[in-house]
Design an enzyme around this catalytic site. Sequence first.
Site, PDB file in Angstrom:
ATOM      1  N   LYS A  49      57.583 -62.283 159.656  1.00  0.00           N
ATOM      2  CA  LYS A  49      58.749 -63.064 160.100  1.00  0.00           C
ATOM      3  C   LYS A  49      59.698 -63.360 158.928  1.00  0.00           C
ATOM      4  O   LYS A  49      60.903 -63.159 159.035  1.00  0.00           O
ATOM      5  CB  LYS A  49      58.314 -64.398 160.746  1.00  0.00           C
ATOM      6  CG  LYS A  49      57.412 -64.236 161.961  1.00  0.00           C
ATOM      7  CD  LYS A  49      57.150 -65.561 162.655  1.00  0.00           C
ATOM      8  CE  LYS A  49      56.478 -66.608 161.790  1.00  0.00           C
ATOM      9  NZ  LYS A  49      55.102 -66.280 161.357  1.00  0.00           N
ATOM     10  N   ARG A  84      56.625 -74.393 166.500  1.00  0.00           N
ATOM     11  CA  ARG A  84      55.232 -73.970 166.358  1.00  0.00           C
ATOM     12  C   ARG A  84      54.347 -74.655 167.385  1.00  0.00           C
ATOM     13  O   ARG A  84      53.153 -74.361 167.446  1.00  0.00           O
ATOM     14  CB  ARG A  84      54.737 -74.340 164.972  1.00  0.00           C
ATOM     15  CG  ARG A  84      54.596 -73.154 164.003  1.00  0.00           C
ATOM     16  CD  ARG A  84      54.106 -73.709 162.701  1.00  0.00           C
ATOM     17  NE  ARG A  84      53.535 -72.803 161.784  1.00  0.00           N
ATOM     18  CZ  ARG A  84      54.184 -72.207 160.777  1.00  0.00           C
ATOM     19  NH1 ARG A  84      55.481 -72.339 160.654  1.00  0.00           N
ATOM     20  NH2 ARG A  84      53.538 -71.459 159.917  1.00  0.00           N
ATOM     21  N   ARG A 114      49.807 -61.346 149.287  1.00  0.00           N
ATOM     22  CA  ARG A 114      51.201 -61.789 149.179  1.00  0.00           C
ATOM     23  C   ARG A 114      51.442 -62.546 147.871  1.00  0.00           C
ATOM     24  O   ARG A 114      50.610 -63.334 147.428  1.00  0.00           O
ATOM     25  CB  ARG A 114      51.547 -62.691 150.364  1.00  0.00           C
ATOM     26  CG  ARG A 114      52.972 -63.235 150.290  1.00  0.00           C
ATOM     27  CD  ARG A 114      53.452 -63.700 151.611  1.00  0.00           C
ATOM     28  NE  ARG A 114      52.866 -64.955 152.027  1.00  0.00           N
ATOM     29  CZ  ARG A 114      53.203 -65.581 153.170  1.00  0.00           C
ATOM     30  NH1 ARG A 114      54.099 -65.042 153.981  1.00  0.00           N
ATOM     31  NH2 ARG A 114      52.630 -66.714 153.494  1.00  0.00           N
ATOM     32  N   ARG A 146      50.762 -68.434 146.982  1.00  0.00           N
ATOM     33  CA  ARG A 146      50.807 -69.736 147.652  1.00  0.00           C
ATOM     34  C   ARG A 146      49.406 -70.312 147.793  1.00  0.00           C
ATOM     35  O   ARG A 146      48.460 -69.575 148.039  1.00  0.00           O
ATOM     36  CB  ARG A 146      51.442 -69.572 149.046  1.00  0.00           C
ATOM     37  CG  ARG A 146      52.947 -69.623 149.015  1.00  0.00           C
ATOM     38  CD  ARG A 146      53.587 -69.219 150.317  1.00  0.00           C
ATOM     39  NE  ARG A 146      53.013 -69.822 151.514  1.00  0.00           N
ATOM     40  CZ  ARG A 146      53.510 -69.669 152.734  1.00  0.00           C
ATOM     41  NH1 ARG A 146      54.606 -68.947 152.905  1.00  0.00           N
ATOM     42  NH2 ARG A 146      52.945 -70.230 153.775  1.00  0.00           N
ATOM     43  N   ARG A 163      44.804 -71.207 159.294  1.00  0.00           N
ATOM     44  CA  ARG A 163      46.179 -71.063 159.803  1.00  0.00           C
ATOM     45  C   ARG A 163      46.213 -70.172 161.040  1.00  0.00           C
ATOM     46  O   ARG A 163      46.974 -70.418 161.980  1.00  0.00           O
ATOM     47  CB  ARG A 163      47.088 -70.492 158.701  1.00  0.00           C
ATOM     48  CG  ARG A 163      47.347 -71.512 157.593  1.00  0.00           C
ATOM     49  CD  ARG A 163      47.876 -70.852 156.344  1.00  0.00           C
ATOM     50  NE  ARG A 163      49.171 -70.264 156.501  1.00  0.00           N
ATOM     51  CZ  ARG A 163      49.644 -69.294 155.706  1.00  0.00           C
ATOM     52  NH1 ARG A 163      48.911 -68.822 154.722  1.00  0.00           N
ATOM     53  NH2 ARG A 163      50.844 -68.817 155.904  1.00  0.00           N
TER      54      ARG A 163
HETATM   55  P1  AMP Z   1      55.067 -70.970 156.792  1.00  0.00           P
HETATM   56  O1  AMP Z   1      55.781 -70.768 155.495  1.00  0.00           O
HETATM   57  O2  AMP Z   1      55.957 -70.815 157.994  1.00  0.00           O
HETATM   58  O3  AMP Z   1      53.796 -70.148 156.886  1.00  0.00           O
HETATM   59  O4  AMP Z   1      54.613 -72.514 156.832  1.00  0.00           O
HETATM   60  C1  AMP Z   1      53.729 -73.030 155.859  1.00  0.00           C
HETATM   61  C2  AMP Z   1      53.145 -74.338 156.344  1.00  0.00           C
HETATM   62  O5  AMP Z   1      54.203 -75.309 156.539  1.00  0.00           O
HETATM   63  C3  AMP Z   1      52.398 -74.303 157.662  1.00  0.00           C
HETATM   64  O6  AMP Z   1      51.055 -73.857 157.523  1.00  0.00           O
HETATM   65  C4  AMP Z   1      52.484 -75.781 158.085  1.00  0.00           C
HETATM   66  O7  AMP Z   1      51.590 -76.578 157.323  1.00  0.00           O
HETATM   67  C5  AMP Z   1      53.899 -76.141 157.657  1.00  0.00           C
HETATM   68  N1  AMP Z   1      54.892 -75.861 158.720  1.00  0.00           N
HETATM   69  C6  AMP Z   1      55.926 -74.971 158.682  1.00  0.00           C
HETATM   70  N2  AMP Z   1      56.619 -74.985 159.815  1.00  0.00           N
HETATM   71  C7  AMP Z   1      56.030 -75.918 160.611  1.00  0.00           C
HETATM   72  C8  AMP Z   1      56.272 -76.376 161.932  1.00  0.00           C
HETATM   73  N3  AMP Z   1      57.270 -75.877 162.696  1.00  0.00           N
HETATM   74  N4  AMP Z   1      55.462 -77.346 162.426  1.00  0.00           N
HETATM   75  C9  AMP Z   1      54.452 -77.868 161.702  1.00  0.00           C
HETATM   76  N5  AMP Z   1      54.152 -77.468 160.458  1.00  0.00           N
HETATM   77  C10 AMP Z   1      54.936 -76.493 159.907  1.00  0.00           C
END
Ligand code: AMP
Length: 217
Positions: free
Chosen positions: A15, A90, A129, A162, A173
């Site tokens: 994404k 989400r 990554r 990360r 996750r």
């Molecule tokens: P991502 O970079 O999209 O993989 O997001 C990393 C982390 O940020 C996720 O594992 C959540 O802990 C938090 N996060 C990002 N977007 C959301 C969301 N829409 N709702 C809740 N937590 C989020």
Amino acid sequence: MVARIVLLGPPGAGKGTHAKFLNKKYGIAHVSTGDILRANIAEGTPLGQKAKAYVESGQLVPDDLIIEMVRARLSEKDTQNGYILDGFPRTVEQAKALETMLEKIKSKINLVINFAADDGIVVERLCGRRVCPNCNANYHIKNIPPKKAGICDDCSSSLIQRKDDHEATILDRLKVYHERTKPLIEFYQSRGLVRTVNGNATIDVLQAELAKHIDSV
Ligand code: AMP
């Protein structure tokens, strides 16, 4: 038409990589809730302090914090020509809140791209990554290596892994994705908005397919 797009799919489905490509190709604002949260954590803002433990352990940050954060981001000027939501919504609660927020300004999402990717592929991608903490560019040690190992091609910063890209957290996750986020496919299917693409495909193949979907909006 102004493209207001939601990208759905498990972590590691591509994404972020594709949102950056679409941002460059079409100039549509890229809104990544993960990037916004990580920037707040790095700066130590009140939001960052509240979100840190959730983000680092791969759990979802509470809906009310996320919804407020997105509301503020979508009121910024660069989103007037459209936006790509990457990592939001989400949960069904977040999707409903987004719908209500947009209804108030007579607006709505007009395309949802669902990246379908196998869990095994996602784990392999996330373990390898590497990201740039300065400009958020994404790499992979095998599939998208930087020109110079460990260094960002775009801004020469040192790349990092990360905290949530270690195997145990990746599995958490994925579990969260299957339980909380996957139901959104049905939510948006009932609104006739979903186009599913093969997230296992190579970047080039997917870029061409995505461009086709966006051009049809
Ligand atoms: P991502 O970079 O999209 O993989 O997001 C990393 C982390 O940020 C996720 O594992 C959540 O802990 C938090 N996060 C990002 N977007 C959301 C969301 N829409 N709702 C809740 N937590 C989020």
